[in-house]
Design an enzyme around this catalytic site. Structure first.
Site, short mmCIF file in Angstrom:
data_model
loop_
_atom_site.label_atom_id
_atom_site.label_comp_id
_atom_site.label_asym_id
_atom_site.label_seq_id
_atom_site.Cartn_x
_atom_site.Cartn_y
_atom_site.Cartn_z
CB CYS A 166 -6.91 -54.76 -22.41
SG CYS A 166 -5.76 -53.81 -23.42
CB SER A 205 2.76 -48.87 -26.71
OG SER A 205 1.97 -49.32 -27.78
CB THR A 250 15.58 -62.28 -34.46
OG1 THR A 250 16.42 -63.43 -34.36
CG2 THR A 250 15.92 -61.53 -35.74
#
Length: 404
Positions: free
Chosen positions: A328, A203, A243
Site C-alpha cells: 500500500c 480480510s 447491499t
C-alpha cells in the site's frame, strides 16, 4: 516452473480455485444471484441462506458467534469502522486512544483523522524486534483511554504480537481492544471465545479469497457499541449499510473454511519453504533479518542486504515478484516507516526486501529465487564503492560527506 515467480503473498493472495467456483455459482441467472435483503421470494431467501452460511464459516475459523461477524468491504473499512465507531460512540467517556508506530496505514491514517477531530492518540514505539508488549501499553494507559488498537501479525515484517496478554491488560482496565487481524487468519490460531479482544478486522484477499470483502468481529459479551460510518438501509444490524455482495461473501466463507481445515499442514509446509530459502541466502555477508526471529509467521522473511539499494535489487530480480515495504505504500521512495520504528538506519531500511511465501509456492521456485538473490546481491555489491570501502575496513558511518 513458470516465470515470474510470485513471492508477495502478504500483498495479496490468488483466489483458491475452490473459492472461485463457489463465487461463480452466485452470479448468473442459473445461480444464487438474489439480493439477501429480499424477504418476499425464494431468490432472496436462498441468497440470505448463503450469506449466513458464510458468516458461520468465518466465525468458525476464529471461534466466534456468527452474530458477532459484520460484513465490510475489507480490512481497511473494518479498521475504520472499529476505530472511528468506538471513538465517536464512547467520546463522552474519554478521548484518548493508543496504537503503535508499526500499524498498517489503515489504522494510522484513521487515528490521524481522529486527532484532527480533537482526539488524542499515543503511538507506541516497538522494541527492535518489532513487538509491542503489554508493559508498553500499560505505560501509555490513562484514565481517559477508551481504545487500544494493535495488529496481530505485522504486514511488513511478519511479527506476531501477544494479543492474549494485551487483552488481559485492557480488559482489566475497562479499555476496549481492537486487533487488526488481516495478516493472521489462516496463519495463526485465533480463539475469540478465550481472547479478551473486543473488535477484530479480517480480510478475504490475504487468505486466498476475493478482494473487496472483509469482516469486523464485534463482541456481544461484553457488548461493544459502535457508531456506524456507512448509512443506508440498515443492513448488518445497522452497523454497515449496503447491499451484501453474495458472491464475495460466499468466497470469503469458503476461503476461511479451507483455512481452518488446512492451516496446520500448510504452516508446516510453508515453514519448510521459508527455512529452505533462508539457508541458501544466509551466508551472504551483511544480511539482517528484520523483526523477531521467534515470534513471527513462517510466511514472511523481511531481509536487509546492506550496501545494496532495495529498489535496484528489485529491478535486478525481474523474475521475482517481491516488495520493499507494504504494497500500500511501496510506491513512495521513503524508507519503510516500520523498519525506521525498529531503529534500522536509512541505509538498512532502504536495502530491505520482503519475501512472502504461500499456498502455491514450490520448492523449485524457492531454489530459483534464492539463487537469483545471491547472484544479484553479489553483482550489485561489486558495483558499489561503499561495499569496497566496507571491505577495506572503513567505518562508513564515521565519514563526513562534504557537499559540493
Amino acid at each position: 516452473m513458470k516465470l515470474p515467480i510470485y513471492l508477495d503473498y502478504s500483498a495479496t493472495t490468488p483466489v483458491d480455485p475452490r473459492v472461485a467456483q463457489k463465487m461463480i455459482d452466485c452470479l448468473t441467472v442459473e445461480g444464487n444471484f438474489g439480493n439477501p435483503a429480499s424477504r418476499s421470494h425464494v431468490f432472496g431467501w436462498k441468497a440470505e441462506e448463503a450469506v449466513e452460511n458464510a458468516r458461520r464459516q468465518v466465525a468458525d475459523l476464529v471461534n466466534a458467534d456468527p452474530r458477532e461477524i459484520v460484513w465490510t468491504s475489507g480490512a481497511t473499512e473494518s479498521n475504520n469502522l472499529a476505530i472511528k465507531g468506538v471513538a465517536h460512540f464512547y467520546a463522552s467517556k474519554g478521548k484518548h486512544l493508543i496504537t503503535s508506530k508499526v500499524e498498517h496505514k489503515a489504522v494510522l491514517d484513521t487515528t490521524r483523522q481522529l486527532e484532527r477531530e480533537g482526539f488524542e492518540v499515543t503511538y507506541i514505539e516497538p522494541g527492535e524486534d518489532g513487538l509491542i508488549t503489554p508493559a508498553m501499553i500499560e505505560a501509555a494507559l490513562r484514565d481517559d483511554t477508551i481504545l487500544v488498537s494493535i495488529m496481530h501479525v505485522n504486514n511488513e515484517i511478519g511479527t506476531i504480537n501477544d494479543i492474549a496478554a494485551i487483552g488481559e491488560l485492557t480488559r482489566s482496565r475497562g479499555v476496549l481492544f481492537h486487533v487488526d487481524g488481516a495478516q493472521s487468519t489462516g496463519k495463526v490460531e485465533i480463539d475469540l471465545a478465550s481472547l479478551k479482544v473486543d473488535l477484530m478486522s479480517f480480510s478475504a484477499h490475504k487468505t486466498y479469497g476475493p478482494k473487496g470483502i472483509g469482516a469486523l468481529y464485534v463482541s456481544r459479551k461484553p457488548r461493544v457499541r459502535l457508531e456506524a460510518t456507512m448509512h443506508g438501509g440498515g443492513h448488518e444490524r445497522g452497523m454497515r449499510s449496503g447491499t451484501l455482495a453474495t458472491h464475495q461473501i460466499v468466497g470469503m466463507g469458503e476461503a476461511f473454511r479451507i483455512a481452518k481445515e488446512e492451516m496446520a499442514a500448510e504452516n508446516v509446509r510453508i515453514k519448510a519453504l521459508s527455512d529452505r530459502f533462508f539457508k541458501q541466502v544466509e551466508n551472504l555477508e551483511e544480511l539482517y533479518v528484520n523483526g523477531s526471529l521467534t515470534a513471527r509467521v513462517p510466511h514472511n522473511l523481511n531481509l536487509s542486504f546492506n550496501y545494496v539499494e532495495g529498489e535496484s535489487l528489485i529491478m535486478a530480480l525481474k523474475d521475482l515478484a517481491v516488495s520493499s515495504g507494504s504494497a500500500c505504500t511501496s510506491a513512495s521512495l521513503e524508507p519503510s516507516y516500520v523498519l525506521r520504528a525498529l531503529g534500522r538506519n536509512d541505509e538498512l531500511a532502504h536495502s530491505s526486501i520482503r519475501f512472502t511465501f504461500g499456498r502455491f509456492s514450490t520448492e523449485e521456485e524457492i531454489d530459483y529465487a534464492a539463487q537469483k538473490v545471491c547472484e544479484a546481491v553479489t553483482r550489485l555489491r561489486t558495483l558499489s564503492p561503499l561495499w569496497d570501502m566496507f571491505k577495506d575496513g572503513v567505518d562508513i558511518s564515521k565519514i563526513e560527506w562534504a557537499a559540493h
